[in-house]
Design an enzyme around this catalytic site. Structure first.
Site, short mmCIF file in Angstrom:
data_model
loop_
_atom_site.label_atom_id
_atom_site.label_comp_id
_atom_site.label_asym_id
_atom_site.label_seq_id
_atom_site.Cartn_x
_atom_site.Cartn_y
_atom_site.Cartn_z
N HIS A 278 0.83 -1.21 0.00
CA HIS A 278 0.00 0.00 0.00
C HIS A 278 0.87 1.26 0.00
O HIS A 278 0.62 2.20 -0.75
CB HIS A 278 -0.91 -0.03 1.22
CG HIS A 278 -1.65 1.24 1.47
ND1 HIS A 278 -2.97 1.41 1.15
CD2 HIS A 278 -1.24 2.41 2.02
CE1 HIS A 278 -3.36 2.64 1.48
NE2 HIS A 278 -2.32 3.26 2.02
N GLU A 279 1.88 1.26 0.84
CA GLU A 279 2.75 2.43 0.92
C GLU A 279 3.56 2.64 -0.36
O GLU A 279 3.73 3.76 -0.81
CB GLU A 279 3.69 2.30 2.12
CG GLU A 279 3.03 2.59 3.44
CD GLU A 279 2.31 3.92 3.43
OE1 GLU A 279 2.93 4.96 3.15
OE2 GLU A 279 1.10 3.93 3.69
#
Length: 462
Positions: A278-279
């Protein structure tokens, strides 16, 4: 992406082209391994090239299965998750949202608009009544010219907006992009130096088992998504910080920061892989530049309304209230909903990254259910989603559940090993039932207190 649902914060996060299933497009899935096997197969009329790992993800990172070493817990305990209301997965406002020049002149622009509006109000009040009537009569006579001038200004803003639209590489979403990647390189370096100075005494050495876990997960994700130019061209550098906060973020220049509090909060390697995916998605999708572009555009528009507020309001106190209302309307109508959209997009792309890395993507929604459970047990107040820059934990889990079938297809197309064992979502639900039944069996406040401080319940570890 803030994994928390805090107030509106900025971050320097970076747009991937994932190993998608679109018709007529080739797809490559690269999995980190010493021995690889090249396979090709037809899929919807297109050829896919997948480099298959000779080892499953958990076997490649065996230390993740050893809870006694302290790398990752072999169970999740909601009583032990630290202060989730500050749970970030992106740096906060200190991560400059726009090029430094615009950050500096932004208050100057607002001050100029206030002074201009206030000056117009004073000038109007100082006019004799007869001159005011003459001015109004002149405005009525030239109303079409005034309307044409205002319309021309509006058209300029519309033309500027549509001439600066770009398509997001993976999702195909149209977005305003005034500031490009080059504008953020120097800021990324400044931000990196700031974080390094702040955490210089808290950085784990490369020999630490927890550092090695994170490094292998990031390396595995980047290797598995080499077909995405923004992933393969970037050098991802890992930093693990000895901090209890549940936090992780990735700067646009590929600097990955993970707090040990996050390692204590996740249940297994699959959850950690999804969070880091996600990051990385934030950085690859250049969400920082996109958000800065939108805010800069809206701030420039708001200067017109700010001038009008200070010109129309009869007193400074009313003008201050009007300015506050205008800023809050912009925040809750545009800024925060847009931030939630970016978070949902990063969840989708990060899940695709994790699927290509042969991660058990079903664990992603379990993570958010665990966060929801931990907040409930700790008695933290629930912030309405419309007040937050991030979707609620419950809504994120539901959104990921809807995306998981597609992610499983991506995983299967990359010839990943079949998922064994029960669905972690089912395990979590069963443990939740057990938790509720156990809570009903408590006889006294003392026994309840004892069970809360020393819970016997172990939530799932896949």
């Amino acid at each position: 992406l803030n994994l928390s649902r805090n107030t509106g914060n900025w971050k320097l996060t970076g747009s991937p082209n994932y190993c998608g299933s679109s018709t007529g497009k080739g797809q490559r899935c690269l999995l980190d391994a010493v021995n690889t096997e090249v396979c090709k197969k037809a899929h919807h009329g297109s050829a896919r090239s997948c480099f298959l790992s000779s080892q499953p993800l958990v076997e490649k990172i065996p230390s993740l299965r050893i809870g006694s070493l302290g790398q990752l817990p072999n169970h999740f305990s909601p009583w032990n998750v630290p202060v989730l209301r500050f749970f970030h997965i992106s740096p906060s406002f200190r991560a400059a949202p726009a090029p430094l020049f615009w950050i500096i002149i932004k208050p100057v622009q607002k001050l100029f608009a206030i002074i201009l509006g206030r000056s117009i109000r004073k000038w109007w009040k100082s006019l004799p009544p007869n001159k005011r009537e003459l001015f109004k009569e002149s405005a009525r006579k030239n109303k079409w010219k005034i309307l044409l001038s205002i319309s021309s200004l509006g058209i300029l803003f519309i033309v500027f907006y549509f001439t600066h639209l770009e398509e997001t590489p993976i999702t195909g979403r149209a977005r305003l992009l005034v500031f490009g990647k080059e504008h953020f390189r120097e800021l990324s370096q400044m931000e990196y130096e700031m974080w390094m100075a702040e955490f210089k005494n808290k950085m784990l050495p490369e020999t630490d088992a927890r550092y090695q876990v994170v490094e292998r997960v990031v390396g595995h994700l980047s290797e598995s998504n080499k077909d995405v130019p923004q992933v393969s061209e970037q050098k991802w550098v890992v930093h693990v910080v000895e901090e209890p906060g549940v936090n992780a973020f990735v700067l646009p220049n590929g600097q990955v920061f993970v707090f040990t509090g996050l390692l204590n909060a996740v249940s297994d390697i699959h959850q950690l892989s999804f969070i880091l995916g996600h990051e990385i998605a934030h950085a690859v999708l250049e969400h920082a530049a996109e958000k800065a572009s939108l805010v800069h555009f809206l701030d420039f528009l708001s200067l017109i309304f700010l001038t009008m507020i200070w010109a129309i309001c009869p007193r400074d106190s009313l003008a201050i209230v009007g300015q506050w209302i205008q800023s809050k309307l912009q925040e809750f109508i545009f800024d925060r909903p847009y931030s939630r959209t970016l978070e949902a997009e990063a969840d989708k792309v990060g899940l695709q990254f994790a699927a290509k890395a042969c991660v058990d993507v079903r664990a992603s929604s379990v993570f958010w259910q665990q966060m929801e459970l931990a907040e409930t047990i700790q008695g933290q107040p629930k912030i309405p989603e419309w007040l937050s820059t991030h979707p609620s934990h419950e809504n994120r889990a539901e959104h990921l559940d809807r995306l998981i079938p597609e992610a499983l297809k991506i995983r299967e197309s990359c010839n990943c090993p079949s998922l064994s064992g029960p669905d972690p979502r089912l395990i979590f639900r069963l443990n939740m039932q057990h938790l509720l039944e156990s809570s009903k069996d408590q006889q006294s406040p003392n026994s309840t207190k004892q069970d809360l401080t020393k819970p016997k319940l172990d939530l799932p570890h896949t």
